[in-house]
Structure formats: structure tokens, C-alpha cells
Scaffold this motif. Structure first.
Motif, PDB file in Angstrom:
ATOM      1  N   ALA A  27      -7.993  69.049 -38.445  1.00 48.98           N
ATOM      2  CA  ALA A  27      -8.290  68.683 -37.058  1.00 48.98           C
ATOM      3  C   ALA A  27      -8.729  67.229 -36.970  1.00 48.98           C
ATOM      4  O   ALA A  27      -8.407  66.529 -36.023  1.00 48.98           O
ATOM      5  N   ARG A  28      -9.448  66.762 -37.961  1.00 46.22           N
ATOM      6  CA  ARG A  28      -9.874  65.360 -37.941  1.00 46.22           C
ATOM      7  C   ARG A  28      -8.697  64.432 -38.156  1.00 46.22           C
ATOM      8  O   ARG A  28      -8.617  63.376 -37.569  1.00 46.22           O
ATOM      9  N   ARG A  29      -7.789  64.803 -39.038  1.00 44.25           N
ATOM     10  CA  ARG A  29      -6.638  63.958 -39.302  1.00 44.25           C
ATOM     11  C   ARG A  29      -5.795  63.786 -38.050  1.00 44.25           C
ATOM     12  O   ARG A  29      -5.278  62.725 -37.782  1.00 44.25           O
ATOM     13  N   ARG A  30      -5.657  64.842 -37.279  1.00 46.99           N
ATOM     14  CA  ARG A  30      -4.868  64.783 -36.051  1.00 46.99           C
ATOM     15  C   ARG A  30      -5.652  64.155 -34.911  1.00 46.99           C
ATOM     16  O   ARG A  30      -5.076  63.772 -33.911  1.00 46.99           O
ATOM     17  N   GLY A  31      -6.972  64.071 -35.035  1.00 49.39           N
ATOM     18  CA  GLY A  31      -7.779  63.527 -33.947  1.00 49.39           C
ATOM     19  C   GLY A  31      -7.894  64.502 -32.798  1.00 49.39           C
ATOM     20  O   GLY A  31      -8.157  64.105 -31.673  1.00 49.39           O
ATOM     21  N   GLY A  32      -7.716  65.811 -33.055  1.00 49.22           N
ATOM     22  CA  GLY A  32      -7.709  66.801 -32.002  1.00 49.22           C
ATOM     23  C   GLY A  32      -9.072  67.298 -31.581  1.00 49.22           C
ATOM     24  O   GLY A  32      -9.176  68.142 -30.714  1.00 49.22           O
ATOM     25  N   THR A  33     -10.149  66.788 -32.166  1.00 46.48           N
ATOM     26  CA  THR A  33     -11.487  67.235 -31.801  1.00 46.48           C
ATOM     27  C   THR A  33     -12.329  66.040 -31.400  1.00 46.48           C
ATOM     28  O   THR A  33     -11.918  64.891 -31.548  1.00 46.48           O
ATOM     29  N   ALA A  34     -13.529  66.351 -30.950  1.00 47.76           N
ATOM     30  CA  ALA A  34     -14.463  65.281 -30.568  1.00 47.76           C
ATOM     31  C   ALA A  34     -14.846  64.440 -31.777  1.00 47.76           C
ATOM     32  O   ALA A  34     -15.323  63.327 -31.628  1.00 47.76           O
ATOM     33  N   HIS A  35     -14.627  64.983 -32.967  1.00 43.35           N
ATOM     34  CA  HIS A  35     -14.966  64.239 -34.191  1.00 43.35           C
ATOM     35  C   HIS A  35     -13.752  63.534 -34.763  1.00 43.35           C
ATOM     36  O   HIS A  35     -13.745  63.148 -35.906  1.00 43.35           O
ATOM     37  N   GLY A  36     -12.691  63.347 -33.980  1.00 40.08           N
ATOM     38  CA  GLY A  36     -11.476  62.684 -34.430  1.00 40.08           C
ATOM     39  C   GLY A  36     -11.666  61.181 -34.539  1.00 40.08           C
ATOM     40  O   GLY A  36     -12.759  60.648 -34.411  1.00 40.08           O
ATOM     41  N   GLN A  37     -10.577  60.501 -34.758  1.00 43.11           N
ATOM     42  CA  GLN A  37     -10.619  59.056 -34.969  1.00 43.11           C
ATOM     43  C   GLN A  37     -10.631  58.240 -33.682  1.00 43.11           C
ATOM     44  O   GLN A  37     -10.881  57.048 -33.713  1.00 43.11           O
ATOM     45  N   GLY A  38     -10.349  58.862 -32.538  1.00 44.49           N
ATOM     46  CA  GLY A  38     -10.369  58.133 -31.270  1.00 44.49           C
ATOM     47  C   GLY A  38     -11.680  57.429 -30.997  1.00 44.49           C
ATOM     48  O   GLY A  38     -11.690  56.221 -30.704  1.00 44.49           O
ATOM     49  N   PRO A  39     -12.820  58.123 -31.110  1.00 48.40           N
ATOM     50  CA  PRO A  39     -14.102  57.437 -30.886  1.00 48.40           C
ATOM     51  C   PRO A  39     -14.356  56.317 -31.891  1.00 48.40           C
ATOM     52  O   PRO A  39     -14.908  55.273 -31.536  1.00 48.40           O
ATOM     53  N   VAL A  40     -13.923  56.513 -33.125  1.00 48.38           N
ATOM     54  CA  VAL A  40     -14.111  55.477 -34.148  1.00 48.38           C
ATOM     55  C   VAL A  40     -13.302  54.234 -33.777  1.00 48.38           C
ATOM     56  O   VAL A  40     -13.821  53.108 -33.808  1.00 48.38           O
ATOM     57  N   LEU A  41     -12.053  54.423 -33.419  1.00 53.65           N
ATOM     58  CA  LEU A  41     -11.219  53.293 -33.017  1.00 53.65           C
ATOM     59  C   LEU A  41     -11.792  52.581 -31.797  1.00 53.65           C
ATOM     60  O   LEU A  41     -11.775  51.346 -31.720  1.00 53.65           O
ATOM     61  N   ALA A  42     -12.310  53.350 -30.861  1.00 54.80           N
ATOM     62  CA  ALA A  42     -12.883  52.762 -29.653  1.00 54.80           C
ATOM     63  C   ALA A  42     -14.097  51.905 -29.971  1.00 54.80           C
ATOM     64  O   ALA A  42     -14.206  50.771 -29.476  1.00 54.80           O
ATOM     65  N   VAL A  43     -15.010  52.404 -30.802  1.00 55.66           N
ATOM     66  CA  VAL A  43     -16.215  51.622 -31.090  1.00 55.66           C
ATOM     67  C   VAL A  43     -15.904  50.411 -31.962  1.00 55.66           C
ATOM     68  O   VAL A  43     -16.538  49.368 -31.820  1.00 55.66           O
ATOM     69  N   VAL A  44     -14.904  50.532 -32.846  1.00 52.04           N
ATOM     70  CA  VAL A  44     -14.495  49.360 -33.636  1.00 52.04           C
ATOM     71  C   VAL A  44     -13.919  48.289 -32.710  1.00 52.04           C
ATOM     72  O   VAL A  44     -14.239  47.110 -32.839  1.00 52.04           O
ATOM     73  N   ALA A  45     -13.089  48.696 -31.764  1.00 54.46           N
ATOM     74  CA  ALA A  45     -12.491  47.733 -30.826  1.00 54.46           C
ATOM     75  C   ALA A  45     -13.554  47.060 -29.965  1.00 54.46           C
ATOM     76  O   ALA A  45     -13.540  45.834 -29.782  1.00 54.46           O
ATOM     77  N   ILE A  46     -14.474  47.840 -29.437  1.00 51.46           N
ATOM     78  CA  ILE A  46     -15.542  47.277 -28.595  1.00 51.46           C
ATOM     79  C   ILE A  46     -16.422  46.351 -29.417  1.00 51.46           C
ATOM     80  O   ILE A  46     -16.732  45.223 -29.006  1.00 51.46           O
ATOM     81  N   GLY A  47     -16.819  46.802 -30.607  1.00 54.52           N
ATOM     82  CA  GLY A  47     -17.640  45.965 -31.487  1.00 54.52           C
ATOM     83  C   GLY A  47     -16.914  44.701 -31.899  1.00 54.52           C
ATOM     84  O   GLY A  47     -17.496  43.614 -31.945  1.00 54.52           O
ATOM     85  N   GLY A  48     -15.618  44.829 -32.203  1.00 57.36           N
ATOM     86  CA  GLY A  48     -14.834  43.660 -32.587  1.00 57.36           C
ATOM     87  C   GLY A  48     -14.754  42.635 -31.474  1.00 57.36           C
ATOM     88  O   GLY A  48     -14.828  41.429 -31.714  1.00 57.36           O
ATOM     89  N   ALA A  49     -14.609  43.103 -30.247  1.00 61.88           N
ATOM     90  CA  ALA A  49     -14.574  42.183 -29.101  1.00 61.88           C
ATOM     91  C   ALA A  49     -15.907  41.452 -28.956  1.00 61.88           C
ATOM     92  O   ALA A  49     -15.937  40.240 -28.689  1.00 61.88           O
ATOM     93  N   ILE A  50     -16.996  42.165 -29.162  1.00 62.44           N
ATOM     94  CA  ILE A  50     -18.325  41.538 -29.081  1.00 62.44           C
ATOM     95  C   ILE A  50     -18.497  40.499 -30.180  1.00 62.44           C
ATOM     96  O   ILE A  50     -18.921  39.362 -29.937  1.00 62.44           O
ATOM     97  N   GLY A  51     -18.163  40.880 -31.419  1.00 59.57           N
ATOM     98  CA  GLY A  51     -18.316  39.964 -32.553  1.00 59.57           C
ATOM     99  C   GLY A  51     -17.429  38.738 -32.437  1.00 59.57           C
ATOM    100  O   GLY A  51     -17.867  37.601 -32.682  1.00 59.57           O
ATOM    101  N   ALA A  52     -16.169  38.942 -32.065  1.00 59.60           N
ATOM    102  CA  ALA A  52     -15.246  37.813 -31.926  1.00 59.60           C
ATOM    103  C   ALA A  52     -15.679  36.887 -30.791  1.00 59.60           C
ATOM    104  O   ALA A  52     -15.547  35.660 -30.897  1.00 59.60           O
TER     105      ALA A  52
END
Length: 162
Positions: free
Chosen positions: A23-48
Motif C-alpha cells: 500500500a505504501r509503494r502504491r501511495g494508496g494510503t495516508a502514509h503513502g509518498q504523496g505527503p512526502v513529495l508535497a513537503v519536500v516540494a514546499i520545503g525546497g521552495a522555501i530553501g531555494a
């Protein structure tokens, strides 16, 4: 020859990341990779954005030594040293803190690409010794910053506990 997947050799791609759960590999749960990608993108925008602000506040002449990039990379590495000690040895952090702040904010703030472009600019502009000095000084400053910040943070946390 087939490439080995991280779980095939017994080590996760990222500490704390369990790739064996389908389920994590597919990103089909709340613990999937979507939130991780979102926070990396937001953090990256702040840092850059912070790094860009530093470059505007401290412009460098075309043949000048790139002090702002060196300083940004050294400061970012020092903060990474403090951060990693705190979240791995002192406090239990939410699973999105490390990707947001470590990978996102600090990854966006520090810059290998600008460092490489600065070296190329100096060397192609006829400032080979300055470019090589910058190459070595940045490497030394970054490693010294992360090591000394981690060491100091460990000592401060030990002193605080006693």
C-alpha cells in the motif's frame, strides 16, 4: 542483469521508509509518498527562495570569489549537522519533518549546482587557482561545518541532560 531493489538487499532507500508494504509503494494510503513529495516540494521552495535572497543581498562580480554560495553551503551543512543529531538522537520527529526540513528546506537552500557553475565560471574566466581554491575551500567548509555542528550539538545535549 536486473537491478537490485533496496528491500532485496535488506536496506531501505530512506531510513524509516518501509518499501515492503504494498500500500505504501502504491501511495494508496495516508502514509503513502504523496505527503512526502508535497513537503519536500514546499520545503525546497522555501530553501531555494532563501538561497536566492542571499544571492540578491550579496551579489558577486563576474570574476569575484563566490562567498555567498560558500557561506550558504557551509551554514546549510551546519544546520544539517544540528538537525540530524536532534531528530535521530534526541527527539522523535514526525515522519514528515525530515523530508520537509532536511531534504526540502536544507536541500533547496544548499546548492551543488551553483557551486559547480561558480567553479566553471572562475576557471573559464582565467581564474583557475581561484576556482580550485573555491572547490577545496567549499568542500572543507561544508565537511567541517556538518561535523563540528553535530559534535557541538551532541555535547550540548549531553550537558543539558546532566
Amino acid at each position: 542483469m536486473e537491478a537490485q531493489r533496496p528491500e532485496a538487499v535488506g536496506e531501505p532507500a530512506e531510513p524509516g521508509l518501509d518499501l515492503s508494504a504494498p500500500a505504501r509503494r502504491r501511495g494508496g494510503t495516508a502514509h503513502g509518498q504523496g505527503p512526502v513529495l508535497a513537503v519536500v516540494a514546499i520545503g525546497g521552495a522555501i530553501g531555494a527562495s532563501a538561497r536566492y535572497g542571499a544571492s540578491l543581498a550579496w551579489p558577486v562580480a563576474p570574476d569575484g570569489f563566490p562567498w555567498p554560495t560558500l557561506l550558504v553551503n557551509a551554514v546549510g551543512c551546519a544546520v544539517i549537522g544540528v538537525f540530524m543529531v536532534l531528530i535521530t538522537e534526541v527527539w522523535a520527529a514526525h515522519r514528515l519533518v525530515r523530508p520537509f526540513f532536511g531534504t526540502g528546506v536544507l536541500g533547496g537552500f544548499t546548492t551543488f549546482s551553483t557551486y559547480a557553475v561558480d567553479i566553471q565560471r572562475l576557471v573559464s574566466g582565467g581564474h583557475v587557482r581561484t576556482g580550485l581554491a573555491y572547490l577545496a575551500l567549499t568542500l572543507f567548509a561544508a565537511l567541517a561545518a556538518v561535523w563540528s555542528a553535530a559534535w557541538t550539538t551532541r555535547r550540548l545535549m549531553a550537558w543539558r541532560r546532566s
